[in-house]
Motif scaffolding. Sequence first.
Motif, short mmCIF file in Angstrom:
data_model
loop_
_atom_site.label_atom_id
_atom_site.label_comp_id
_atom_site.label_asym_id
_atom_site.label_seq_id
_atom_site.Cartn_x
_atom_site.Cartn_y
_atom_site.Cartn_z
N PRO A 261 -6.53 -4.61 -1.81
CA PRO A 261 -5.55 -4.29 -2.86
C PRO A 261 -6.21 -3.69 -4.10
O PRO A 261 -7.32 -4.07 -4.47
CB PRO A 261 -4.93 -5.65 -3.19
CG PRO A 261 -5.16 -6.49 -1.99
CD PRO A 261 -6.45 -6.01 -1.39
N GLU A 268 2.24 2.38 -4.41
CA GLU A 268 2.65 0.98 -4.54
C GLU A 268 3.19 0.55 -3.19
O GLU A 268 4.21 1.10 -2.79
CB GLU A 268 3.71 0.84 -5.64
CG GLU A 268 4.06 -0.56 -6.01
CD GLU A 268 3.04 -1.19 -6.98
OE1 GLU A 268 2.49 -0.46 -7.81
OE2 GLU A 268 2.80 -2.39 -6.86
N PRO A 269 2.56 -0.31 -2.45
CA PRO A 269 1.28 -0.94 -2.72
C PRO A 269 0.13 0.06 -2.72
O PRO A 269 0.20 1.08 -2.06
CB PRO A 269 1.11 -1.93 -1.55
CG PRO A 269 2.46 -2.05 -0.94
CD PRO A 269 3.17 -0.78 -1.22
N GLY A 307 -2.60 4.28 -0.52
CA GLY A 307 -1.45 3.41 -0.70
C GLY A 307 -0.18 4.07 -0.22
O GLY A 307 -0.20 5.19 0.30
N GLU B 460 4.39 -5.19 -2.63
CA GLU B 460 2.92 -5.23 -2.71
C GLU B 460 2.41 -6.66 -2.83
O GLU B 460 1.41 -7.03 -2.22
CB GLU B 460 2.42 -4.41 -3.90
CG GLU B 460 0.90 -4.52 -4.06
CD GLU B 460 0.34 -3.61 -5.13
OE1 GLU B 460 -0.36 -2.65 -4.77
OE2 GLU B 460 0.61 -3.84 -6.33
N ARG B 464 -0.26 -8.07 -0.17
CA ARG B 464 -1.64 -8.35 -0.54
C ARG B 464 -1.97 -9.83 -0.37
O ARG B 464 -3.06 -10.18 0.05
CB ARG B 464 -1.94 -7.86 -1.96
CG ARG B 464 -1.45 -8.75 -3.08
CD ARG B 464 -1.85 -8.22 -4.46
NE ARG B 464 -1.21 -9.03 -5.48
CZ ARG B 464 -1.77 -10.10 -6.06
NH1 ARG B 464 -2.99 -10.45 -5.75
NH2 ARG B 464 -1.10 -10.80 -6.96
#
Lengths: 364, 809
Positions: A261, A268-269, A307, B460, B464
Amino acid sequence: MSGPDLLAPEALERARDEALAAFTAAPTLESLAAARTAHIGDRSAVARARKAIGSLPGTEKADAGKRVNVAASAVQEAFEQRKRALEQERDQRVLLEEAVDVTVLPPRRRGARHPLTTLSERVADVFVAMGWEVAEGPEVEHEWFNFDALNFGGDHPAREMQDTLFVEPAGSGLVLRTHTSPVQVRSMLDRELPIYVICPGRVYRADALDATHSPVFAQVEGLVVDEGITMAHLRGTLDHLAVALFGSVGDGKGIRTRIRPNYFPFTEPSAEMDLQCFACRGASAQPGGEPCRVCSSEGWIEWGGCGMVNPTVLVACGIDPERYSGFAFGMGLDRTLMFRHDLHDIRDIYEGDLRFTSALGSEV
Amino acid sequence: MRVPVSWLRTLVPDLTASADDIAAALVRVGLEVEQVHRVGHDISGVVVGEVLDVEELAGFKKPIRFCHVSVGDAVHDVVCGATNFAAGDRVAFATPGAVLPGDFRIATRQTYGHTSDGMICSAAELGLSGDPDGILVLPVDSPLGADVVELLALRDEVLDIAVTPDRGYQLSVRGVAREAASAFGLALADPGLAETPSADSDGFVVRVDAPEACDRYVARVVTGLDPAAQSPAWLQRRLTLAGMRPISLAVDVTNTVMLELGQPLHAFDLAALRGAIVVRRAAAGERLVTLDGQDRALDPGDLLITDDSGPIALAGVMGGGPTEVTAATRSLLIESAHFAPLSIARTARRHRLPSEASRRYERGVDPALAAAAAEAAVRLLVTLAGASAGVVTDVDTRAPQPILVLPAAAPGRLAGRDYAPQVVRRRLEDVGCTVAGDDPLAVTPPSWRPDLTGRAELIEEVLRLEGYDTIPVVLPTAPAGRGLSAEQRLRRKASRSVAAAGFVEVVLPPFVSPESLDALGGGMDPPRVLNPLSAQEALLRPTLLPGLLAAVARNVSRGLVDVAVYETGHVFVGPGGTAPPTPGVDGPPTAEQRAALDGALPPQPRHVGVALAGGPASWDAAVGALVELGGALGLTLQPRAVEAGPDLHHPGPYHPGRSAELLLDGGRVGLAGELHPRVCVALGLPARTCAGEANLDALVAAAAAAGPQPAPVVSHFPPASVDVALVVRRNVPAAEVEAALRKGAGELLEAVQLFDVYTGAQVGEGRRSLAYTLRLRAADRTLTDVEVLAARDSAIAEAGRRAGAVLRS
């Protein structure tokens, strides 16, 4: 000697023997030619014997003819044999005399293409082979493409992350593009969906030149926008490129990538991408592994960022984020080049020393 | 952000993992732990000792003491230069063989006429902050002979974390602790949830006139501060490990609260305040002397803290001098506020004042934290400085947290794998969200996560925390592509063609100096970089030549004798346009906006340039390389001498008699040849250096537009060759004669080759003879002598008409 005498077996044998002796004795092709005139020519004993056949009575003609033919062909064959021998001698002599030193080549400039160019084409070809296309854009770019459309707000601290070189007139919004991402924006605005593009190009940052930084460097970014695109697709694409550039290991498994990350405004992500060390294949990071200089025994090398395209970016480019999703990735081509060739100083790439390019000119 | 692991453990009490394991877990969820610093691991052999007696040694320039120190089972003789201790004090004693930070080894030695059998340590010598001249006196109950490293907990690890701009909460021990707690599945003892007193109706008067930039302002009065009170060792140690310098108790307290919670605090000297606090924008002409002594002119965009005397602080950035806390301060007003990130970012940038506070405000501070942070500071001051908590003010105009809607399957859909709905919910709760509903989920982000603004941000968090390594690997299938464009293929071919001609490609930075352009003839007006890396090279190249010629000079200076280089790349012609109003990002730009954006860009065509020097370098190699490049693209580039002016001035940097412009269909697309001798001298190049440059984009465009070439008719009939020698005036270019021959010979002509050029008495002064072989052939028959002669005569006649050529007798 009269005609019939010439046709006597002894006479023909003598003529033949004399001819053979003369040919054998001829030391050169020229003397052989003279001997030929003497022993095969019109005035030679064999030729005269052949003429004499006509004066024989009919019953003897056949025998005499046969004898002459035998003698004549023996003489002819002896001549041919000697001629071949002498020609071979001559050829050998001449070829020897003409011998050269084949290690002496006339000087010729050998050109070469820069390894950054060939690497860029190589990466492009990997993607073109999958049906992607190569997109391009300007290097002096407007901030709207370089920042705004990519979700870098006006005072977003992320703009500070990238040290931007601004271009006059002041306040015009012109910058030297800090990444190839504005090409992604242009692709999304200009191309039909779905989009599968790879964008190689030069980018600029206000970094002082040192062994690991150059204010000018080369980047390659990829962008996919389609229905149903997932982060799994991003991982698959990164692994594919890693294998294409760095090969696969003996066990049949390709060199791998991993993602961690991270933060970028336009994805995003977001993730940082690492490449499994192509030198030690990660072995140096295992307990008891041999130390590895390439990856500092970490097993992984930082390769770039990636991403899923931020929906805000899709909206700015007129794409419906409810229907489409996408991924993007980018990495330094210089860095990739440095990995591949164990190069430790980025300045070598941009200095223009022809020894550098020439040495890597065989890259394809 | 430097986070001491010992501090982290106080917020996650059950966290027993090693520092390395904690770092690895944090990396996995996306924190960039750049380093794990180890402190105190390099200290050994230091134990608690008791000073038995002290003898002052006389006769030296500075005070020197000779002592006996007991460590329980032994007594050591020690010479010591410090004076801040007495017999009976417990001290940190380094026995012979001890090691102090920096691999400082202690041994028995002779000094000042005595044997010194060890060392009494100062705080600094143990890696602690404190008086460097005095030794560290330990509490009297410290057990004799105990290991000082254990006793003082000198061993620690510090996580050095690079915080991305969206993650302001990670600029606090609290934020990192939350990530660690969820990574290990442990409970977080959140100091941000501490009980706080409610606001008093008679609190210190605060008025916020700029609510858009300040939606929370908590002010706490603290009185009765003992000015002599010092920060205790543990507090100083925390600050030092976190990378901040201990200053005074009041400042150390505000800093430690900021580090733990992420809430910047400011302490005003209450006695120096005049009237109510007003939070407002600066008025024109206002000034403020900030704590760093700078007298600053304020901008109307600056957010200020003011009182009746005017500005007293740049809000969230730096305080002012007159209200600064001093050694005499006995009462404080503690500010714990929430300022808008943008306002603080602009002010910090405008005044070039990045501070620990502005760094946090820019990235977003938890607005719910203001009261708890102020309370934490007040409690510390009460405990450590004997202060009394006074009145409480809380101006609170915060908007409610938004509620985001997230389909439960959305994280899985974007990841390319499934997540159970309860996993999605738990992960969102881990980061502090409140989650309602089953599907879709109604998610309220926590107050400390202003970055959670939409669905993608929530997704996200789930991805993650579950780990990116659990996402599958699938290669996407693109629709059939069209391959490289014609232009892309042609550019590759062009580059290969120049390399095949013996040139080595270089890739050069595009920054050039005005002098380098002047040396090439000047007259160019390229764009300028406003903040160039080098003031000398502030221009963007309008031509590839300065870089290529510098590369030639560099190669030559390095001892290479035959140098031929080339480059293809963008050049920047003319300045860029004026600023169009930048479109928004709520949708694509309109056609007009798009045209304005693109129209502002300077023209930046790709060029191809060559340069060569030394050895067999000659004008024809430069011209030839470009003509060949054209040929490789299927284009005929016609070289033509450029008319030189009366002073032999030539457009560009070239030798007027040994250079050519290259014409494509009559238009100039390049220049090449030998450089002017003056240019070689000015640029330090070898004599007769040659160069050339062409507009690659123009060539590629022309080639791409040409489309497929028609196939030739390859005749199988025999050719007829005839030679013609023609005498022309010396200044008639051979190309002109050849063109005339081609036209005159007509369609039977297959090839024409110049095989001899003669000047001399036989052809007369000012004339030369050009001898050509014409190869003639027909597609459908063997040519007769009559046909061949007719073609020859027609060719000669045309050469006579167009070039004044006469047949050489």
